[in-house]
Design an enzyme around this catalytic site. Structure first.
Site, PDB file in Angstrom:
ATOM      1  N   SER A   1       0.823  -1.208   0.000  1.00 16.16           N
ATOM      2  CA  SER A   1       0.000   0.000   0.000  1.00 16.16           C
ATOM      3  C   SER A   1       0.853   1.252   0.000  1.00 16.16           C
ATOM      4  O   SER A   1       1.968   1.263   0.521  1.00 16.16           O
ATOM      5  CB  SER A   1      -0.897  -0.012   1.240  1.00 16.16           C
ATOM      6  OG  SER A   1      -1.435   1.255   1.484  1.00 16.16           O
ATOM      7  N   LYS A   2       0.291   2.315  -0.568  1.00 11.67           N
ATOM      8  CA  LYS A   2       0.984   3.615  -0.535  1.00 11.67           C
ATOM      9  C   LYS A   2       1.141   4.102   0.899  1.00 11.67           C
ATOM     10  O   LYS A   2       1.995   4.927   1.187  1.00 11.67           O
ATOM     11  CB  LYS A   2       0.202   4.645  -1.353  1.00 11.67           C
ATOM     12  CG  LYS A   2       0.289   4.403  -2.860  1.00 11.67           C
ATOM     13  CD  LYS A   2      -0.454   5.477  -3.633  1.00 11.67           C
ATOM     14  CE  LYS A   2      -0.356   5.206  -5.132  1.00 11.67           C
ATOM     15  NZ  LYS A   2      -1.084   6.210  -5.932  1.00 11.67           N
ATOM     16  N   ARG A   3       0.307   3.581   1.784  1.00  5.97           N
ATOM     17  CA  ARG A   3       0.369   4.004   3.192  1.00  5.97           C
ATOM     18  C   ARG A   3       1.469   3.287   3.972  1.00  5.97           C
ATOM     19  O   ARG A   3       1.670   3.550   5.145  1.00  5.97           O
ATOM     20  CB  ARG A   3      -0.988   3.762   3.865  1.00  5.97           C
ATOM     21  CG  ARG A   3      -2.113   4.616   3.314  1.00  5.97           C
ATOM     22  CD  ARG A   3      -3.393   4.445   4.116  1.00  5.97           C
ATOM     23  NE  ARG A   3      -3.920   3.099   4.006  1.00  5.97           N
ATOM     24  CZ  ARG A   3      -4.705   2.684   3.028  1.00  5.97           C
ATOM     25  NH1 ARG A   3      -5.024   3.518   2.042  1.00  5.97           N
ATOM     26  NH2 ARG A   3      -5.159   1.456   2.998  1.00  5.97           N
TER      27      ARG A   3
END
Length: 485
Positions: free
Chosen positions: A256-258
């Protein structure tokens, strides 16, 4: 034989995700391995998602990663323009869409948003919801279409896919894949704003730019039959498809980008070297025949064989990346290491100190440049610490013996004028011998006192050389006070 031509065609929506970097890298390696061309094309047809400055991020990322392109927005070849919005202005995509309409392979759709909302929906390869269209406007006569166009009714142009039979396509990694035509939606080719969809522009541009190998993530496998039907409708040659496996985190969830380390620039900011990142990313779904792991870009170009890619998801092992980066740091020329390390060192150390000597201690002891801060913060200021640290089973020390050693050492070190590492080590080993101590019995309490840490990038005498006489004695005195309670 046709010259191999690959492309990297990102959308300018922000920082480059690791998955996109891998796509670019594999496309680059295929082209270079085959002595072919690598093209950069900017796919900015989704104007709502475009992020200002993202094109510069893409170019900067490719440059830092060493993936130089042969043609692109800043390197004109014979297939420009290389930015899709510029190609839209030339009327390119509408021309090809109308050609498909004439062939019966596409049709105008004038359905209102209200009607579309009443239809059932599905989700695409990126999880975006879309309407499963029911071919309502396919039945419009040519005259009805002309009347609607003259009246200025909003429209899209849709692909006309069959509803019976199957479509088979070949992928170099996954082999032959058969899809029921009933599953193929009549995807939009030209949107109501006149812009082509990603899928349609992709096919047209790949053909016009002579792309022979298309590299992309396996989330696009489900769209490939629709791409193939477009190639066949135009009578164009279908390129070689290379779908890369999914990249997951260590919990086997999609990266994830997170996650905090999902983009190239995230990793650079965390102190990783560009060369190490590229080497690591190359191994996310592929391995060399000789199982080598540390490889230069030249090694990768020579060894890369896309046919050896895995179908299984690739795990982004952050620990392995740290290890690999540490190997790259150790292999750096010391001057090059200093150039990278000194800005991090200066962030921490404000006192007068030989920073090159600090760098020398760190060279073989860190895995990322951001590790430097935690390794040397004690040199600027002695941290609070627990006297339990003085107890060391291997060195046979405890609080009482450490107090005894430091009290005996204080006058000896007060008289010592030469605080170079060699001179200090010679004096301390002599002190140990004179008192019947083992070296570690003396050096461990001393290192605890001058650093306040159990782990340091150098031994007691190396640290004392950096700190100097006054600061070293001050810290030893503090250690004695703490051990005295």
């Amino acid at each position: 034989m046709t010259k191999v031509r690959t492309r990297f065609a990102p959308s300018p929506t922000g920082r480059m995700h690791v998955g996109n970097l891998r796509t670019a890298l594999y496309a680059y390696l295929i082209a270079r391995h085959e002595d072919g061309d690598f093209i950069l094309r900017i796919e900015d047809t989704d104007q709502e998602r475009e992020v200002e400055g993202a094109v510069d991020i893409i170019k900067r990322t490719l440059e830092k990663a060493g993936l130089e392109h042969d043609e692109g927005p800043d390197k004109e070849g014979n297939c420009g323009p290389y930015v899709q919005s510029e190609r839209v202005r030339d009327g390119l995509y509408m021309k090809y869409a109308k050609e498909l309409v004439e062939k019966g392979e596409a049709y105008y759709c004038f359905c209102t948003p209200e009607r579309l909302a009443s239809l059932k929906s599905g989700s695409d390869e990126e999880g975006k919801e879309y309407t499963v269209y029911d071919k309502h406007c396919l039945s419009l006569s040519k005259e009805e279409v002309e009347e609607n166009l003259k009246a200025g009714k909003p429209f899209v142009i849709r692909q006309n896919n069959p509803t019976e039979g199957t479509t088979v396509f070949h992928d170099e990694i996954y082999g032959d894949i058969s899809v029921e035509n009933a599953e193929l939606d009549d995807m939009i080719l030209i949107k109501s704003d006149g812009f082509p969809t990603y899928n349609f522009a992709n096919v047209v541009d790949d053909h016009l730019m002579g792309i022979t190998h298309v590299v992309r993530g396996n989330e696009y496998l489900s769209s490939s039959p629709k791409y193939n039907r477009l190639y066949e409708a135009f009578g164009w040659e279908v390129p070689v498809y290379v779908h890369c496996p999914l990249i997951t985190d260590e919990e086997h969830k999609k990266l994830s980008k997170r996650s905090g380390h999902s983009s190239f620039e995230d990793l650079l900011e965390q102190g990783f070297l560009a060369e190490a990142i590229v080497n690591f990313v190359a191994l996310l779904g592929w391995s060399s025949a000789d199982n080598e792991e540390i490889m230069t870009k030249e090694d990768l170009i020579k060894k890369f064989d896309y046919r050896a890619m895995s179908k299984s998801p690739a795990v982004f092992d952050y620990g392995k990346l740290r290890w690999m980066n540490g190997e790259y740091i150790k292999a750096m020329d010391f001057d090059a290491f200093c150039e990278k390390a000194l800005p991090y060192i200066r962030e921490v150390i404000k006192r007068d100190m030989d920073l090159q000597k600090v760098a020398k201690l760190l060279h073989t002891r860190i895995e990322t440049f951001c590790d430097i801060r935690d390794h040397i913060d004690f040199l600027e200021e002695l941290p609070e610490y627990d006297i339990e640290m003085y107890t060391h089973k291997k060195m046979k020390t405890d609080a009482a013996s450490s107090l005894e050693v430091l009290q005996k050492l204080l006058p000896v070190l007060s008289e010592q004028e030469d605080y170079s590492n060699d001179a200090l080590y010679s004096r301390l080993t002599a002190f140990a011998a004179e008192n019947g101590y083992k070296n570690g019995f003396v050096l461990w309490p001393l290192r605890c006192a001058v650093s306040g840490k159990q782990s340091t990038p150098g031994g007691a005498t190396e640290l004392m050389e950096l700190l100097g006489k006054e600061e070293s004695l001050k810290r030893i005195q503090r250690g004695i006070e703490m051990l005295n309670g």
